[in-house]
Design a protein around this motif. Structure first.
Motif, PDB file in Angstrom:
ATOM      1  N   SER A   8       3.820  13.295 -10.409  1.00 48.16           N
ATOM      2  CA  SER A   8       4.128  11.946  -9.968  1.00 48.16           C
ATOM      3  C   SER A   8       3.161  11.457  -8.913  1.00 48.16           C
ATOM      4  O   SER A   8       2.876  10.281  -8.793  1.00 48.16           O
ATOM      5  CB  SER A   8       5.538  11.904  -9.404  1.00 48.16           C
ATOM      6  N   GLN A   9       2.681  12.386  -8.111  1.00 47.32           N
ATOM      7  CA  GLN A   9       1.912  11.970  -6.962  1.00 47.32           C
ATOM      8  C   GLN A   9       0.425  11.996  -7.279  1.00 47.32           C
ATOM      9  O   GLN A   9      -0.209  13.029  -7.219  1.00 47.32           O
ATOM     10  CB  GLN A   9       2.194  12.901  -5.785  1.00 47.32           C
ATOM     11  N   THR A  10      -0.112  10.886  -7.653  1.00 47.34           N
ATOM     12  CA  THR A  10      -1.541  10.822  -7.906  1.00 47.34           C
ATOM     13  C   THR A  10      -2.070   9.574  -7.229  1.00 47.34           C
ATOM     14  O   THR A  10      -1.311   8.734  -6.763  1.00 47.34           O
ATOM     15  CB  THR A  10      -1.840  10.762  -9.407  1.00 47.34           C
ATOM     16  N   ALA A  11      -3.383   9.452  -7.212  1.00 48.50           N
ATOM     17  CA  ALA A  11      -3.970   8.288  -6.563  1.00 48.50           C
ATOM     18  C   ALA A  11      -3.500   7.024  -7.261  1.00 48.50           C
ATOM     19  O   ALA A  11      -3.337   6.986  -8.474  1.00 48.50           O
ATOM     20  CB  ALA A  11      -5.487   8.395  -6.632  1.00 48.50           C
ATOM     21  N   LYS A  12      -3.257   5.988  -6.506  1.00 52.03           N
ATOM     22  CA  LYS A  12      -2.714   4.798  -7.150  1.00 52.03           C
ATOM     23  C   LYS A  12      -3.821   3.811  -7.483  1.00 52.03           C
ATOM     24  O   LYS A  12      -4.829   3.720  -6.811  1.00 52.03           O
ATOM     25  CB  LYS A  12      -1.666   4.144  -6.267  1.00 52.03           C
ATOM     26  N   SER A  13      -3.564   3.117  -8.541  1.00 50.94           N
ATOM     27  CA  SER A  13      -4.543   2.123  -8.939  1.00 50.94           C
ATOM     28  C   SER A  13      -3.810   0.826  -9.254  1.00 50.94           C
ATOM     29  O   SER A  13      -3.212   0.682 -10.311  1.00 50.94           O
ATOM     30  CB  SER A  13      -5.326   2.606 -10.160  1.00 50.94           C
TER      31      SER A  13
ATOM     32  N   ARG B 190      -1.584  -1.137 -12.732  1.00 52.30           N
ATOM     33  CA  ARG B 190      -0.196  -1.584 -12.643  1.00 52.30           C
ATOM     34  C   ARG B 190      -0.067  -3.039 -13.019  1.00 52.30           C
ATOM     35  O   ARG B 190       0.796  -3.427 -13.770  1.00 52.30           O
ATOM     36  CB  ARG B 190       0.316  -1.404 -11.212  1.00 52.30           C
TER      37      ARG B 190
ATOM     38  N   SER C   1       2.193  -4.508 -16.140  1.00 58.42           N
ATOM     39  CA  SER C   1       3.534  -4.922 -15.743  1.00 58.42           C
ATOM     40  C   SER C   1       4.078  -6.043 -16.623  1.00 58.42           C
ATOM     41  O   SER C   1       5.284  -6.239 -16.687  1.00 58.42           O
ATOM     42  CB  SER C   1       3.537  -5.339 -14.278  1.00 58.42           C
TER      43      SER C   1
ATOM     44  N   ARG D 129       6.688   8.187  10.176  1.00 53.88           N
ATOM     45  CA  ARG D 129       6.429   9.592   9.829  1.00 53.88           C
ATOM     46  C   ARG D 129       5.289   9.682   8.807  1.00 53.88           C
ATOM     47  O   ARG D 129       5.013   8.716   8.109  1.00 53.88           O
ATOM     48  CB  ARG D 129       7.691  10.262   9.277  1.00 53.88           C
TER      49      ARG D 129
ATOM     50  N   CYS E 234       3.208  10.320   5.558  1.00 54.34           N
ATOM     51  CA  CYS E 234       3.624  10.242   4.157  1.00 54.34           C
ATOM     52  C   CYS E 234       3.381  11.572   3.455  1.00 54.34           C
ATOM     53  O   CYS E 234       2.351  12.176   3.599  1.00 54.34           O
ATOM     54  CB  CYS E 234       2.831   9.164   3.428  1.00 54.34           C
TER      55      CYS E 234
ATOM     56  N   HIS F 271       9.164  -3.734 -11.900  1.00 61.52           N
ATOM     57  CA  HIS F 271       8.304  -4.319 -10.862  1.00 61.52           C
ATOM     58  C   HIS F 271       8.840  -3.982  -9.476  1.00 61.52           C
ATOM     59  O   HIS F 271       8.086  -3.691  -8.556  1.00 61.52           O
ATOM     60  CB  HIS F 271       8.225  -5.835 -11.003  1.00 61.52           C
ATOM     61  N   GLU F 272      10.163  -4.043  -9.369  1.00 60.06           N
ATOM     62  CA  GLU F 272      10.749  -3.754  -8.063  1.00 60.06           C
ATOM     63  C   GLU F 272      10.509  -2.304  -7.664  1.00 60.06           C
ATOM     64  O   GLU F 272      10.256  -2.005  -6.504  1.00 60.06           O
ATOM     65  CB  GLU F 272      12.244  -4.080  -8.096  1.00 60.06           C
TER      66      GLU F 272
ATOM     67  N   ASP G   7       7.965  -0.552  -8.642  1.00 59.47           N
ATOM     68  CA  ASP G   7       6.554  -0.495  -8.276  1.00 59.47           C
ATOM     69  C   ASP G   7       6.351  -0.920  -6.830  1.00 59.47           C
ATOM     70  O   ASP G   7       5.628  -0.277  -6.069  1.00 59.47           O
ATOM     71  CB  ASP G   7       5.742  -1.439  -9.176  1.00 59.47           C
ATOM     72  N   ASP G   8       7.010  -2.033  -6.485  1.00 62.92           N
ATOM     73  CA  ASP G   8       6.818  -2.562  -5.138  1.00 62.92           C
ATOM     74  C   ASP G   8       7.346  -1.600  -4.086  1.00 62.92           C
ATOM     75  O   ASP G   8       6.705  -1.360  -3.062  1.00 62.92           O
ATOM     76  CB  ASP G   8       7.520  -3.910  -5.002  1.00 62.92           C
TER      77      ASP G   8
ATOM     78  N   ALA H 231       4.999   1.198  -3.755  1.00 62.63           N
ATOM     79  CA  ALA H 231       3.751   0.787  -3.127  1.00 62.63           C
ATOM     80  C   ALA H 231       3.901   0.737  -1.608  1.00 62.63           C
ATOM     81  O   ALA H 231       3.000   1.120  -0.861  1.00 62.63           O
ATOM     82  CB  ALA H 231       3.316  -0.567  -3.669  1.00 62.63           C
ATOM     83  N   LEU H 232       5.083   0.295  -1.147  1.00 60.67           N
ATOM     84  CA  LEU H 232       5.333   0.240   0.291  1.00 60.67           C
ATOM     85  C   LEU H 232       5.206   1.622   0.921  1.00 60.67           C
ATOM     86  O   LEU H 232       4.826   1.760   2.072  1.00 60.67           O
ATOM     87  CB  LEU H 232       6.756  -0.277   0.547  1.00 60.67           C
ATOM     88  N   GLU H 233       5.552   2.628   0.171  1.00 56.86           N
ATOM     89  CA  GLU H 233       5.475   3.990   0.685  1.00 56.86           C
ATOM     90  C   GLU H 233       4.151   4.651   0.342  1.00 56.86           C
ATOM     91  O   GLU H 233       3.986   5.852   0.527  1.00 56.86           O
ATOM     92  CB  GLU H 233       6.627   4.826   0.131  1.00 56.86           C
ATOM     93  N   GLY H 234       3.255   3.890  -0.250  1.00 53.55           N
ATOM     94  CA  GLY H 234       1.941   4.435  -0.577  1.00 53.55           C
ATOM     95  C   GLY H 234       1.975   5.411  -1.742  1.00 53.55           C
ATOM     96  O   GLY H 234       1.140   6.294  -1.851  1.00 53.55           O
ATOM     97  N   LEU H 235       2.961   5.247  -2.620  1.00 57.86           N
ATOM     98  CA  LEU H 235       3.022   6.144  -3.778  1.00 57.86           C
ATOM     99  C   LEU H 235       2.483   5.431  -4.994  1.00 57.86           C
ATOM    100  O   LEU H 235       2.597   4.211  -5.101  1.00 57.86           O
ATOM    101  CB  LEU H 235       4.485   6.511  -4.083  1.00 57.86           C
ATOM    102  N   ASP H 236       1.961   6.193  -5.908  1.00 59.48           N
ATOM    103  CA  ASP H 236       1.660   5.612  -7.196  1.00 59.48           C
ATOM    104  C   ASP H 236       2.924   5.681  -8.013  1.00 59.48           C
ATOM    105  O   ASP H 236       3.552   6.725  -8.141  1.00 59.48           O
ATOM    106  CB  ASP H 236       0.549   6.403  -7.897  1.00 59.48           C
TER     107      ASP H 236
END
Lengths: 538, 336
Positions: free
Chosen positions: A488-493, A497, A501, A536, A538, B57-58, B60-61, B64-69
């Protein structure tokens, strides 16, 4: 600071390197274990420590414990799973099922016409000298022909990487609850490992077992009542008994809860006596029924065996199975498989010597310091003598014992059990392990639980893995090949998205829950709370 | 009892139950995802979002706020869904928001509930930041467990420290209505998601009903008995039937005058109608028409809640003053 694998050197018991489950060569992981290896290598040491602490806390909280020398300890699960690729597993499972089929045929024969004795494939003395051959089991016909409802076939992997059978357990094999609990624990402690592997589920075991037990009920019962019979809370496997009863939704009874009347078994309930059709007993034969076996037993139910003979109740596993998982019978297993199934054994035996044969006894006495000696009737790892690790006095003593009572012992070639990385201190080190796959026979087919209990010998160099000898365990993963689920945790692009979407409208979406008061003046508080939690790392 | 207090108590009941049920649903589904390798993460996440009426979408948002993909290739992932439904303070239906709102309501009515209950809610709220941190860092199950345990403490204190007066009734009423609503959401998503045979073990576990089911039926859940158990079981406290009956009892006791003939209380009429509609239907018909029935249950909960508000919670909206120049006016509070 180094990673968990720093200083990991393969074990070389008795000179030859053991097969390592994770590494094909030092520093080179096997294909199936590469993802796991890389994930573990990237793990900071203190992260691993905190996961170990979470595991211990959770096991203690939930009472998943094992009695060791009278002390109750959390079940020792090593957090590094053992991986068996599915294609290897398929062969292993087929071998286990074959073994169970042959053992069923053997039991039906021995407690019937005894054709195999007539044909001199096994000697009559094998049966007559077995402690676990019970005359009382004659004439008890299992309704669907199944005597081995549950089997645990212990296998080990030798230095060549091939699995061979070490022992058959077809009386009351235990440990399956730990398989399921270990998996549950691993999914909670290491969720990210499961998203990068496709691990076959073990959760359906209780359902399969219940189906098999119901299928074994005497004819004419529409909705059979199945119970688990336990010796009581002081039994070392009591946790497993409660676990299975809860997971199957059936009653856990002790001997005193059962009553036999006119060859029928009833349990005493608050609304009167209730008929019992199948007893999944976790009580040994000797303690099961004082009318036939030990008269002083308090954990059995008087009359149970007569009720079974009358066809009014099914005892699972059947009484008298011990004759077939005797360590001496084991030596004949390849012949037994060929005799009944006309197939070659899929899984070989470990080379074992019958000490009743004077030639073999002589040979063993000469090489006693290179062999393993096991008591025929024993289980749980008690009484095992490993030649190369024994002192001269122990060997001398063993010689005398063997000559005095050769039927009571077998001698085996030493198998350099395979190793796997196991947590020792703050590093991983190779430790020896075995595997107990569980098979359930419902009369139609023999189902083998994908995985099984991997037991680890925790002391360095030790080859005795039984939990009653202080062994640990590992979660055993049968992994499917094919596309892996991504982490789940990979670099985001964000671009990707945005692009996608627009197309992913859900097919069905419920209404949003209503909200009431409580949000007007919480906005401020929520923001504060967010600031706190936002600070805190991430 | 003041309408304002009654309303707050009702919503404390609802919010705590919502947080608990959401925690349970997420915990069970995510664990299932890990244990069963053939489950599609995308489908599972879609249905989790659908239960709460949320969109990808929600999620995703929130992620994104938590810096996750939030995405694996094309689909939203479990971490993003957990973020949105459990931890997101901007989502009014998340666990964190529900517990925050419950505590905010309790603060306004702390004299009407026992101080032990207020303390339990407050401790829960104060522990949230560290629990969220733990849940994000190690594994979410620890957070879900925390939420379930706190909800159990609050429910236990409701039972053991409150008189069986109207205050108690409003709280239990809120809890029961929310329970029905959440279960109907869970089930209708499962049967309407295009999946012909939803995984009933997961659904039962999501309601802590699996062990109770096994003890009752003593066999693997099949669709009909499992649906029957979750909808109609008279003994299991999380079944729709039990929760509806409890809500009805509360309403009946709230209005003792109306016990002669007819049904003056609209919300009681709605709930009674829902209950009898389920209770006296043949189980086969019930399973056939499950999506329609569940839809009716959800709508019924909503209108019962509305007529309850109409009847018991009527109050003047707080007045807000606007600056001169934009025109002096009173505005009603945000619509509920």
């Amino acid at each position: 600071m180094g990673d968990l694998f720093e200083g990991y050197t393969p074990a070389r018991p008795f000179g030859t390197p053991a097969w390592d489950e994770m590494f094909e060569a030092p520093g080179t992981p096997r294909a199936a274990a590469r993802t796991l290896h890389d994930a573990l290598q990237a793990l900071p040491a203190d992260d691993f420590e905190s996961r170990c602490a979470a595991r211990d806390r959770s096991f203690r909280d939930r009472g998943i414990t094992f009695q060791l020398s009278g002390e109750e300890r959390p079940f020792p699960l090593d957090l590094i799973p053992r991986i068996i690729p599915e294609q290897e597993w398929t062969v292993l499972a087929a071998g286990v099922a074959q073994r169970v089929r042959a053992l069923e045929a053997l039991l039906a024969d021995l407690y019937g016409v005894g054709q195999i004795l007539e044909d001199r494939v096994v000697p009559r003395s094998l049966v007559t000298s077995s402690q676990h051959f019970h005359r009382a089991a004659f004439g008890v016909e299992p309704p669907n022909g199944v005597r081995i409802h549950v089997a645990g076939i212990d296998v080990v992997r030798g230095a060549d990487g091939k699995f061979c059978v070490l022992e058959d357990n077809i009386r009351c094999p235990s440990g399956v609850s730990y398989v399921i609990e270990n998996r549950r624990m691993m999914a909670r402690i290491f969720p990210e490992l499961f998203t990068s592997h496709r691990v076959l589920s073990v959760a359906s075991y209780p359902v399969k077992l219940l189906e098999a037990l119901r299928a074994a009920a005497p004819g004419g019962t529409h909705d059979p009542t199945v119970v688990v019979l336990t010796p009581g809370v002081y039994n070392s496997a009591y946790f497993e008994h409660t676990f299975l009863a809860r997971q199957m939704g059936i009653e856990l009874v002790e001997g005193r809860d059962l009553i036999c009347r006119a060859d029928r078994i009833y349990m005493r309930t608050s609304s009167g006596e209730q008929r019992v059709d199948v007893v999944y007993r976790r009580v040994d034969d000797e303690y099961l029924d004082p009318l036939h076996f030990r008269p002083d037993t308090l954990v059995g139910c008087p009359g149970l065996l007569n009720a079974a003979r009358a066809g009014n109740v099914t005892i699972a596993n059947a009484v008298g199975n011990g004759v077939a998982d005797d360590k001496l019978t084991y030596t004949y297993m390849p012949d037994i498989i060929r005799y009944y199934l006309s197939e070659d054994p899929i899984l070989p035996n470990v080379e074992t010597y019958r000490l009743e044969d004077p030639d073999q006894l002589d040979y063993v006495l000469g090489r006693i310091d290179q062999l393993v000696l096991k008591p025929v009737a024993g289980s749980g790892g008690y009484g095992i003598l490993i030649g190369p690790q024994a002192t001269d006095e122990q060997l001398a003593e063993a010689r005398t014992t063997l000559v005095a009572d050769p039927r009571a012992w077998t001698a085996q070639e030493i198998v350099a059990l395979s190793t796997a990385p196991t947590r020792v201190g703050d590093r991983l080190a190779p430790r020896h392990l075995d595997l107990r796959p569980f098979a359930v026979n419902d009369g139609q087919q023999i189902w083998v639980l994908p995985g099984g209990l991997t037991r680890v010998a925790l002391p360095e160099g030790s080859l005795v893995v039984n939990s009653s000898q202080g062994g640990g365990s590992k979660d055993t993963w049968v992994t499917m090949a094919g596309p892996q689920r991504r982490l789940s945790q990979t670099a985001k692009s964000p671009e990707r998205r945005m692009a996608q979407s627009a197309t992913d409208a859900p097919p069905h979406r419920g209404l949003r829950p209503e909200t009431g008061p409580g949000f007007d003046d919480t906005g401020r508080q929520q923001q504060q709370q967010q600031q706190q939690s936002g600070s805190r790392p991430c | 009892m003041l309408s304002r207090i009654a309303e707050s108590l009702f919503w404390i009941g609802r919010y705590v139950e919502r947080a608990e049920d959401t925690a349970r649903i997420l915990d069970v589904h995510i664990h299932h995802l890990l244990e069963a390798p053939v489950t599609s993460e995308a489908d599972l996440c879609q249905s989790l979002l659908a239960i709460m009426g949320m969109s990808t979408h929600e999620a995703d948002d929130a992620a994104a706020l938590e810096g996750l993909d939030s995405r694996d290739s094309a689909s939203v992932n479990a971490r993003a869904v957990t973020e949105l439904l459990a931890f997101d303070v901007n989502n009014p239906c998340s666990i964190v928001s529900s517990l925050g709102a419950a505590r905010a309501n309790a603060r306004g009515v702390s004299e009407a509930i026992s101080s032990e209950m207020w303390e339990a809610l407050n401790v829960t709220y104060n522990s949230l930041p560290s629990q969220i941190d733990l849940g994000r860092r190690i594994a979410p199950y620890a957070f879900f467990r925390f939420v379930r345990e706190r909800a159990a403490i609050i429910a236990g204190l409701t039972e053991s420290t409150m008189s069986r007066d109207d205050a108690w009734r409003f709280m239990v009423l809120g809890r029961s209505l929310e329970r029905v609503d959440m279960l109907a959401r869970l089930l209708s998503t499962a049967v309407a998601g295009g999946d012909p045979s939803p995984d009933w073990v997961v659904l039962l576990r999501s309601c802590s009903a699996h062990e109770a089911f096994l003890r009752t039926y003593r066999r693997e859940p099949e669709p009909t008995p499992a649906a029957e158990f979750l909808l109609l079981d008279r003994l299991f406290p999380r079944s729709v039937f039990c929760a509806l009956s409890t809500a009805e009892e509360c309403l009946a006791e709230l209005d003792p005058r109306s016990n002669r003939a007819g049904m003056a209380d609209e919300s009681r009429r709605i709930l009674g109608h829902l209950r009898t509609n389920l209770e006296f239907r043949r189980i086969d018909d019930l399973v056939q028409d499950l999506p329609g029935l569940l839809d009716a249950v959800q709508k019924g909960c909503s209108s019962a809640s509305a007529s309850l508000a109409e009847r018991y919670f009527r109050q003047t909206s707080p007045i807000e003053w606007a600056l001169e120049g934009s025109g002096l006016r009173t505005t009603p509070a945000a619509p509920r």
